[in-house]
Write a protein that holds these residues in place. Structure first.
Motif, PDB file in Angstrom:
ATOM      1  N   TYR A 160       0.828  -1.206   0.000  1.00 48.23           N
ATOM      2  CA  TYR A 160       0.000   0.000   0.000  1.00 48.23           C
ATOM      3  C   TYR A 160       0.867   1.263   0.000  1.00 48.23           C
ATOM      4  CZ  TYR A 160      -3.498   3.403   1.498  1.00 48.23           C
ATOM      5  OH  TYR A 160      -4.322   4.502   1.582  1.00 48.23           O
ATOM      6  N   LEU A 161       1.949   1.251   0.783  1.00 44.39           N
ATOM      7  CA  LEU A 161       2.770   2.449   0.938  1.00 44.39           C
ATOM      8  C   LEU A 161       3.921   2.541  -0.055  1.00 44.39           C
ATOM      9  CD1 LEU A 161       3.184   2.486   4.843  1.00 44.39           C
ATOM     10  CD2 LEU A 161       1.584   3.851   3.489  1.00 44.39           C
ATOM     11  N   GLY A 162       4.296   1.390  -0.651  1.00 48.08           N
ATOM     12  CA  GLY A 162       5.496   1.363  -1.478  1.00 48.08           C
ATOM     13  C   GLY A 162       6.759   1.405  -0.636  1.00 48.08           C
ATOM     14  N   SER A 163       6.734   0.791   0.541  1.00 47.28           N
ATOM     15  CA  SER A 163       7.857   0.845   1.480  1.00 47.28           C
ATOM     16  C   SER A 163       9.058   0.064   0.954  1.00 47.28           C
ATOM     17  CB  SER A 163       7.436   0.261   2.831  1.00 47.28           C
ATOM     18  OG  SER A 163       6.264   0.879   3.306  1.00 47.28           O
ATOM     19  N   SER A 164      10.233   0.502   1.362  1.00 43.28           N
ATOM     20  CA  SER A 164      11.476  -0.167   0.964  1.00 43.28           C
ATOM     21  C   SER A 164      11.720  -1.395   1.834  1.00 43.28           C
ATOM     22  CB  SER A 164      12.661   0.794   1.118  1.00 43.28           C
ATOM     23  OG  SER A 164      12.940   1.025   2.489  1.00 43.28           O
ATOM     24  N   SER A 165      12.642  -2.232   1.386  1.00 39.19           N
ATOM     25  CA  SER A 165      13.007  -3.425   2.140  1.00 39.19           C
ATOM     26  C   SER A 165      13.575  -3.056   3.501  1.00 39.19           C
ATOM     27  CB  SER A 165      14.024  -4.251   1.353  1.00 39.19           C
ATOM     28  OG  SER A 165      14.333  -5.457   2.015  1.00 39.19           O
ATOM     29  N   ASP A 166      14.409  -1.997   3.564  1.00 37.81           N
ATOM     30  CA  ASP A 166      14.985  -1.564   4.848  1.00 37.81           C
ATOM     31  C   ASP A 166      13.895  -1.111   5.813  1.00 37.81           C
ATOM     32  OD1 ASP A 166      17.565  -2.150   4.186  1.00 37.81           O
ATOM     33  OD2 ASP A 166      18.189  -0.088   3.786  1.00 37.81           O
ATOM     34  N   GLU A 167      12.902  -0.408   5.288  1.00 40.83           N
ATOM     35  CA  GLU A 167      11.814   0.060   6.150  1.00 40.83           C
ATOM     36  C   GLU A 167      11.015  -1.120   6.710  1.00 40.83           C
ATOM     37  OE1 GLU A 167      10.750   4.379   4.112  1.00 40.83           O
ATOM     38  OE2 GLU A 167       9.987   2.533   3.191  1.00 40.83           O
ATOM     39  N   VAL A 168      10.754  -2.090   5.859  1.00 40.53           N
ATOM     40  CA  VAL A 168      10.016  -3.268   6.298  1.00 40.53           C
ATOM     41  C   VAL A 168      10.819  -4.047   7.330  1.00 40.53           C
ATOM     42  CG1 VAL A 168       9.106  -5.510   5.566  1.00 40.53           C
ATOM     43  CG2 VAL A 168       8.636  -3.472   4.195  1.00 40.53           C
ATOM     44  N   LEU A 169      12.113  -4.222   7.078  1.00 42.44           N
ATOM     45  CA  LEU A 169      12.933  -4.987   8.013  1.00 42.44           C
ATOM     46  C   LEU A 169      13.016  -4.292   9.374  1.00 42.44           C
ATOM     47  CD1 LEU A 169      14.681  -7.596   8.032  1.00 42.44           C
ATOM     48  CD2 LEU A 169      16.659  -6.111   7.797  1.00 42.44           C
ATOM     49  N   THR A 170      13.160  -2.984   9.379  1.00 47.82           N
ATOM     50  CA  THR A 170      13.212  -2.244  10.638  1.00 47.82           C
ATOM     51  C   THR A 170      11.911  -2.391  11.413  1.00 47.82           C
ATOM     52  OG1 THR A 170      14.726  -0.625   9.653  1.00 47.82           O
ATOM     53  CG2 THR A 170      13.603   0.021  11.685  1.00 47.82           C
ATOM     54  N   ALA A 171      10.795  -2.274  10.722  1.00 51.04           N
ATOM     55  CA  ALA A 171       9.492  -2.443  11.368  1.00 51.04           C
ATOM     56  C   ALA A 171       9.315  -3.875  11.863  1.00 51.04           C
ATOM     57  CB  ALA A 171       8.376  -2.071  10.398  1.00 51.04           C
ATOM     58  N   PHE A 172       9.828  -4.839  11.113  1.00 53.94           N
ATOM     59  CA  PHE A 172       9.754  -6.249  11.520  1.00 53.94           C
ATOM     60  C   PHE A 172      10.519  -6.458  12.819  1.00 53.94           C
ATOM     61  CE2 PHE A 172      11.267 -10.637  11.579  1.00 53.94           C
ATOM     62  CZ  PHE A 172      10.108 -11.342  11.332  1.00 53.94           C
ATOM     63  N   VAL A 173      11.711  -5.874  12.915  1.00 59.92           N
ATOM     64  CA  VAL A 173      12.496  -5.982  14.149  1.00 59.92           C
ATOM     65  C   VAL A 173      11.742  -5.343  15.309  1.00 59.92           C
ATOM     66  CG1 VAL A 173      14.617  -5.275  15.325  1.00 59.92           C
ATOM     67  CG2 VAL A 173      14.725  -6.103  12.969  1.00 59.92           C
ATOM     68  N   ALA A 174      11.187  -4.157  15.087  1.00 56.27           N
ATOM     69  CA  ALA A 174      10.450  -3.463  16.150  1.00 56.27           C
ATOM     70  C   ALA A 174       9.302  -4.317  16.677  1.00 56.27           C
ATOM     71  CB  ALA A 174       9.930  -2.122  15.630  1.00 56.27           C
ATOM     72  N   GLY A 175       8.485  -4.853  15.771  1.00 56.86           N
ATOM     73  CA  GLY A 175       7.349  -5.664  16.190  1.00 56.86           C
ATOM     74  C   GLY A 175       7.765  -6.962  16.850  1.00 56.86           C
ATOM     75  N   SER A 176       8.811  -7.599  16.309  1.00 58.52           N
ATOM     76  CA  SER A 176       9.287  -8.866  16.872  1.00 58.52           C
ATOM     77  C   SER A 176       9.819  -8.672  18.280  1.00 58.52           C
ATOM     78  CB  SER A 176      10.376  -9.461  15.979  1.00 58.52           C
ATOM     79  OG  SER A 176       9.880  -9.766  14.693  1.00 58.52           O
ATOM     80  N   GLU A 177      10.636  -7.647  18.461  1.00 56.40           N
ATOM     81  CA  GLU A 177      11.233  -7.416  19.782  1.00 56.40           C
ATOM     82  C   GLU A 177      10.169  -7.097  20.824  1.00 56.40           C
ATOM     83  OE1 GLU A 177      14.328  -7.892  20.804  1.00 56.40           O
ATOM     84  OE2 GLU A 177      14.936  -8.601  18.822  1.00 56.40           O
ATOM     85  N   VAL A 178       9.151  -6.344  20.446  1.00 56.18           N
ATOM     86  CA  VAL A 178       8.059  -6.052  21.384  1.00 56.18           C
ATOM     87  C   VAL A 178       7.301  -7.334  21.722  1.00 56.18           C
ATOM     88  CG1 VAL A 178       5.800  -4.923  21.601  1.00 56.18           C
ATOM     89  CG2 VAL A 178       7.791  -3.620  20.795  1.00 56.18           C
ATOM     90  N   ALA A 179       6.973  -8.137  20.717  1.00 61.78           N
ATOM     91  CA  ALA A 179       6.236  -9.378  20.953  1.00 61.78           C
ATOM     92  C   ALA A 179       7.016 -10.323  21.851  1.00 61.78           C
ATOM     93  CB  ALA A 179       5.907 -10.057  19.622  1.00 61.78           C
ATOM     94  N   TYR A 180       8.309 -10.458  21.590  1.00 60.85           N
ATOM     95  CA  TYR A 180       9.103 -11.428  22.356  1.00 60.85           C
ATOM     96  C   TYR A 180       9.460 -10.909  23.741  1.00 60.85           C
ATOM     97  CZ  TYR A 180       9.382 -13.430  17.683  1.00 60.85           C
ATOM     98  OH  TYR A 180       9.062 -13.935  16.450  1.00 60.85           O
ATOM     99  N   THR A 181       9.614  -9.604  23.896  1.00 62.23           N
ATOM    100  CA  THR A 181       9.802  -9.052  25.237  1.00 62.23           C
ATOM    101  C   THR A 181       8.530  -9.233  26.053  1.00 62.23           C
ATOM    102  OG1 THR A 181      11.376  -7.407  24.388  1.00 62.23           O
ATOM    103  CG2 THR A 181      10.435  -7.000  26.560  1.00 62.23           C
ATOM    104  N   LEU A 182       7.384  -8.980  25.440  1.00 66.51           N
ATOM    105  CA  LEU A 182       6.111  -9.211  26.120  1.00 66.51           C
ATOM    106  C   LEU A 182       5.976 -10.685  26.503  1.00 66.51           C
ATOM    107  CD1 LEU A 182       3.441  -8.007  27.076  1.00 66.51           C
ATOM    108  CD2 LEU A 182       2.530  -8.364  24.776  1.00 66.51           C
TER     109      LEU A 182
END
Length: 445
Positions: A115-137
């Motif tokens: 939808y946004l046309g996001s870059s691979s780096d943007e997606v990977l950074t967001a993936f890390v953010a979401g993963s780290e929050v989920a696993y810390t929780l």
């Protein structure tokens, strides 16, 4: 100075994270998780349930790609692709909270990126953010959350995916905090879904809801800022014992403790026993013809997860240890070919399953063993000639302390997508969002 709430800490971590700040080891661990999840998602397009769901949600006017061909709106695409990521139960696992969060986070991000046309780096950074929050929780709630009957994939995974999508949409801490709070207030999921189509569907539904929550708060609507801690909040309602852990960002959960990436398309709880059975077949001459009895001693987590004794469907077979071991005795391993209805209803496998007993034992279920080896297995095999063989596997190949090699991970990916020219370097250095889009356009054979 007052310490920010856990909800605020998560939001600030996500908003402030950028690709340049990621350690190389964390970036590669995230890419490995993306590669693995993408592969099993593409493989999932072959499943009849996914083809059925696509008939409901396909929309040629949509901008987001559906796995296996077709397009839809981005929320529907996250639903279909998220279900595909978990349909074979071949996706990765985190043991901080016993969840398949990658299967929720990545489909939501890929649909949003379309939808946004996001870059691979943007997606990977967001993936890390979401993963780290989920696993810390997951660490905060501990395994008691899972043992109470909650399905951490949809509880913690929904929170992580909402953070990830929000991070792709904005770096406004207040907006991310509000979306995260909405996810905490709305999260749910029971392990009663195991053994039915509801289990993978709920993974996709969590991915869809993550987008909806992020879009709502991005549009300026309010979300609760106290939905994680306090009376009546997420941790109060869903967790038996809240634990104090290192703050998110102080330790990277993607590498410590890391993730399981699977070799077999069944519940991870069966993998240590499978590895041990394969070794006995290869090295000790154990076979379907000479086995009298197999006793599998396992931790309580394994016994809780592998809840079916005699499966009558594919989804039950993926959570049945007797069936998994019967496959190894029959053919030396366990692959997708063993998950057909004719195999599951095979008389030969039924006879072999009668020879297998699974027992939860205390010495494998201590707090220390849960922490170090949560899904270990001990096998005692009695042969028809009276000999007894035994062995213990603390952790399967693919577990965080015995990770799949990069080469084996890429080989699994190639097998899933049906294209064998990928190399470790191509995937390490390549644009993963572009690879995903090309793979999604290809209809499964």
């Amino acid at each position: 100075m007052k310490t920010p709430s856990l909800q605020r800490q998560f939001a600030e971590f996500a908003a402030n994270l950028d690709a340049q700040s990621l350690p190389d080891q964390v970036s590669w661990a995230a890419k490995r998780a993306v590669i693995d999840t993408l592969g099993v998602m593409v493989l999932g397009a072959k499943h009849q349930d996914i083809q059925t769901l696509k008939e409901v949600y396909a929309d040629s006017k949509g901008i987001a790609y559906l796995v296996g061909g077709g397009q839809s709106d981005w929320e529907a695409a996250a639903l279909v692709n998220g279900m595909a990521a978990h349909i074979w139960d071949y996706d990765d696992t985190s043991y901080t909270g016993i969840s398949h969060a990658s299967a929720v986070i990545l489909p939501a991000l890929l649909a949003t990126a379309d939808y946004l046309g996001s870059s691979s780096d943007e997606v990977l950074t967001a993936f890390v953010a979401g993963s780290e929050v989920a696993y810390t929780l997951g660490e905060v709630t501990g395994h008691g959350h899972y043992f109470r009957g909650w399905w951490a994939t949809t509880t913690q995974g929904l929170v992580g995916a909402t953070v990830a999508v929000s991070r792709l949409l904005t770096r406004d801490v207040d907006v991310i905090e509000a979306a995260l709070g909405l996810a905490c207030a709305a999260t749910s999921g029971s392990r009663k879904a195991i053994g039915t189509s509801a289990k993978p569907y709920l993974v996709g539904d969590a991915a869809r809801r993550a987008i909806a929550f992020a879009r709502m708060t991005q549009a300026g609507l309010s979300g609760p800022k106290n939905a994680l801690e306090g009376k009546g909040a997420f941790l109060d309602l869903l967790s038996e014992n809240v634990r104090s852990v290192e703050p998110v960002g102080k330790r990277w959960r993607l590498i410590e403790p890391g993730l399981l990436q699977k070799r077999y398309p069944v519940c991870s709880a069966a993998h240590a026993a499978l590895d041990l059975m394969v070794e006995m077949v290869e090295k000790s001459g154990v076979s379907a013809d000479n086995v009298e009895e197999i006793v599998a001693e396992v931790p309580d987590l394994v016994a809780t997860s592998l809840m079916f004794d005699r499966p009558v469907s594919l989804k039950e077979a993926q959570f049945c240890l007797p069936y998994a071991l019967s496959c190894v005795l029959s053919s030396g391993g366990l692959g997708l070919a063993d998950l057909g209805e004719s195999e599951i209803r095979s008389e030969a496998k039924a006879l072999l399953m009668e020879k297998v007993r699974m027992i939860a034992v205390d010495d494998l279920s201590t707090d220390e063993m849960r922490s170090r080896y949560p899904e270990s297995a001990r096998l005692k095999v009695t042969l028809k000639d009276g000999r007894t063989l035994s062995g213990f596997c603390p952790e399967a190949y693919g577990m965080p302390q015995r990770p799949l090699s990069d080469e084996d991970l890429v080989a699994k990916f190639a097998s899933c997508v049906g294209i064998d020219q990928f190399t470790v370097r191509q995937l390490r250095d390549g644009d993963l969002t572009s690879i995903a889009r090309e793979l999604f356009k290809t209809r499964p054979v």
